[in-house]
Design a protein around this motif. Structure first.
Motif, PDB file in Angstrom:
ATOM      1  N   ILE A 154     -32.796  43.621  13.592  1.00  0.00           N
ATOM      2  CA  ILE A 154     -33.340  43.011  12.333  1.00  0.00           C
ATOM      3  C   ILE A 154     -33.383  44.062  11.364  1.00  0.00           C
ATOM      4  CG2 ILE A 154     -35.255  41.836  11.852  1.00  0.00           C
ATOM      5  CD1 ILE A 154     -35.677  40.946  14.701  1.00  0.00           C
ATOM      6  N   TRP A 158     -32.270  43.663   7.432  1.00  0.00           N
ATOM      7  CA  TRP A 158     -33.195  43.487   6.444  1.00  0.00           C
ATOM      8  C   TRP A 158     -33.028  44.617   5.560  1.00  0.00           C
ATOM      9  CZ3 TRP A 158     -36.465  40.426   3.880  1.00  0.00           C
ATOM     10  CH2 TRP A 158     -37.258  41.077   3.441  1.00  0.00           C
ATOM     11  N   SER A 159     -32.615  45.756   6.040  1.00  0.00           N
ATOM     12  CA  SER A 159     -32.751  46.878   5.014  1.00  0.00           C
ATOM     13  C   SER A 159     -31.425  46.924   4.329  1.00  0.00           C
ATOM     14  CB  SER A 159     -33.016  48.250   5.829  1.00  0.00           C
ATOM     15  OG  SER A 159     -32.252  48.510   6.663  1.00  0.00           O
ATOM     16  N   LYS A 163     -27.381  39.474   1.936  1.00  0.00           N
ATOM     17  CA  LYS A 163     -27.692  38.468   2.423  1.00  0.00           C
ATOM     18  C   LYS A 163     -27.001  38.167   3.966  1.00  0.00           C
ATOM     19  CE  LYS A 163     -28.712  36.162  -1.944  1.00  0.00           C
ATOM     20  NZ  LYS A 163     -28.172  36.701  -2.881  1.00  0.00           N
ATOM     21  N   LEU A 166     -28.951  40.204   6.564  1.00  0.00           N
ATOM     22  CA  LEU A 166     -30.152  39.401   6.651  1.00  0.00           C
ATOM     23  C   LEU A 166     -30.079  38.259   7.870  1.00  0.00           C
ATOM     24  CD1 LEU A 166     -33.054  39.545   6.572  1.00  0.00           C
ATOM     25  CD2 LEU A 166     -32.828  38.109   4.426  1.00  0.00           C
ATOM     26  N   MET A 170     -31.313  37.960  11.617  1.00  0.00           N
ATOM     27  CA  MET A 170     -32.003  36.842  11.978  1.00  0.00           C
ATOM     28  C   MET A 170     -31.590  36.103  13.276  1.00  0.00           C
ATOM     29  SD  MET A 170     -34.655  37.093  10.606  1.00  0.00           S
ATOM     30  CE  MET A 170     -35.630  37.807   9.139  1.00  0.00           C
TER      31      MET A 170
END
Lengths: 351, 147
Positions: A154, A158-159, A163, A166, A170
């Motif tokens: 994750i 995220w980092s 998109k 991410l 997820m």
């Protein structure tokens, strides 16, 4: 030669020898402990690296032959040095950081993915006595450690500031959380029969019959859940090349990407080794037959057989959709896992 | 519903059987630089000019090949020779433009042009793509690779 079969004695002898050495030269015991820990950690790290290289090559070869190709052939005899060449290339690559990336998290993510994969090697029983630490809560430790890696995934998603990454992170979180449940349920049956969470005990109690005979359903459930746990096809939606570029590791390159790769293949080995330990009798030979091979070879043969099954799955089945994946996990695997526990419990009570 | 599940499980196992069977099917890969492909006789590769039985040029410079060439890859310059005959001064084929259709070979009234099985035509610059008379009369060199 004898000692290869009786590894417990081998380990004991080494330990006695080292202890005597300490006593003779007045070395404090904590030095001995630290040295042993360092050596063991080195051996495990070396094994993970070599094993990953071998598995990557094996994967490519299996994939190639399943598709009537030859796979890597140019580097070394039949391409055996191909992964070495790839590893050198990856290490020498420039370390890129995207502009939108969260620097600290971006840097930490591969480490957090890689560390738990290594940590799981602590409880793998290679052979009698050859185990880093036979924890009382071995299986629980494995499950706990196995789910830390997901945080890294994750974080990576995220980092990256991307998109697709991410989304990949997820999806991965959703997938692993759902399949963790199915995996625990499939393992529970074995633990109920063995009556212990200690890996050594579980192997020991399979002396007469492997647990796959009692738990065929549990074995199949474990295989499916484990495939999803390792994020491998047909459940590889976190990295789904065709939809998400490469999911959470799109933005990673060079040595950081190599870390993700190492973690992935280290995980595959761990999952297979655990499968061997829980269902296929670990380092025990086939029950009822005379012992021909040393226990460590039995363990490796069984583990690589399971690894081959994972590769076989990957190159046979197409990727499932996200909703199909969730439905399959929650509506099929979890109920079957409960049924398996119910039947196991009933049989145990009746007996 | 129950039947669907059974069918899908059977199909899953059949899929595994298919891939397992293909593990033992010999591979179709050609290890290219080491193994070579034997081209068919009528393969259309690099063009070549031919000599007649007396060892003289067959080409008379009629320019029919240049005329029929759809991509205008052939350029011929003719002039007057020593014994006041028409002579081909230069004959160039730009391989970069050639589309290997073979129309020039068919158009040639003297059978002076033919196509060889040579397909490794890569070179380092565009000038190397233009084959002159000298290159076209030689049989093409076979590239050698280190093992």
């Amino acid at each position: 030669m004898e000692l290869l079969f009786n590894t417990q004695e081998l380990i004991d002898r080494i330990y006695v020898f080292l202890t005597n050495l300490c006593l003779d030269y007045d070395i404090p015991f904590w030095v001995l402990t630290v040295v042993i820990m360092a050596v063991v950690a080195g051996i495990v790290a070396g094994f993970v690296a070599v094993n990953t290289m071998m598995l990557v090559l094996a994967e490519r070869k299996v994939a190639a032959h399943m598709q009537d190709r030859l796979g890597p052939m140019r580097v070394g005899f039949h391409g055996i040095l191909q992964t070495v060449a790839d590893a050198i290339k990856l290490v020498l690559k420039e370390n890129l950081m995207p502009k939108a990336a969260d620097r600290v998290m971006f840097f930490l993510a591969p480490i957090i993915v890689f560390a738990p994969a290594m940590m799981a090697y602590v409880i793998l029983p290679w052979s009698p006595g050859i185990i880093v630490k036979d924890l009382n809560l071995g299986v629980l430790y494995l499950l706990a450690v196995g789910s830390i890696g997901i945080i890294g995934i994750i974080m990576a998603g995220w980092s990256s500031g991307n998109k697709y990454s991410l989304l990949g992170g997820m999806r991965s979180a959703a997938q692993v959380v759902s399949y963790e449940v199915a995996m625990v349920l499939s393992i529970l049956g074995v633990i109920m029969i063995a009556g212990s969470l200690k890996m050594g005990d579980i192997v020991e109690s399979q002396k007469n019959i492997w647990y796959i005979c009692f738990q065929p359903l549990g074995f199949l459930l474990y295989l499916m859940a484990a495939t999803a746990e390792c994020n491998r096809a047909p459940f590889d939606i976190p990295e789904a090349e065709s939809e998400l570029v490469a999911g959470f590791h799109t933005e990673y390159g060079g040595i950081k990407f190599a870390m993700f790769f190492l973690a992935e293949y280290a995980n595959i080995f761990v999952v297979s080794a655990v499968c061997t330990t829980l269902f296929l009798g670990g380092w025990q030979g086939i029950p009822g037959l005379p012992i021909i091979l040393p226990p460590i070879l039995w363990f490796l043969i069984k583990t690589y057989a399971i690894v081959f099954i994972f590769m076989w799955f990957r190159w046979t089945y197409p990727r499932v959709r996200v909703d199909q994946l969730m439905t399959f996990g929650w509506k099929f695997l979890v109920p079957l896992g409960f049924i398996n526990i119910l039947i196991t419990g009933l049989v145990m009570v009746i007996k | 519903m129950r039947q669907n599940i059974i069918i899908s499980i059977i199909e899953l196992i059949r899929g595994l059987a298919v891939t397992c069977w293909h593990l033992f099917v010999p591979s179709v890969t050609l290890q290219y630089p080491r193994q070579r492909w034997t081209v068919a006789n009528r393969y259309r590769g690099l063009e070549r000019l031919l000599l007649n039985e007396e060892g003289k040029e067959r080409c008379v410079g009629c320019c029919l090949c240049a005329r029929i060439c759809p991509s205008r890859a052939i350029k011929i310059v003719t002039g007057e020779g020593e014994d006041y005959n028409k002579e081909v001064i230069s004959f160039e084929i730009d391989i970069a433009r050639c589309l290997f259709c073979g129309l020039c070979v068919e158009a040639c009234p003297k059978n002076a042009l033919t196509m060889t099985g040579e397909y490794e035509l890569a070179c380092y610059n565009r000038a190397g793509m233009i084959y002159t008379k000298e290159g076209l009369y030689k049989s093409p060199e076979v590239t050698k690779y280190k093992k």
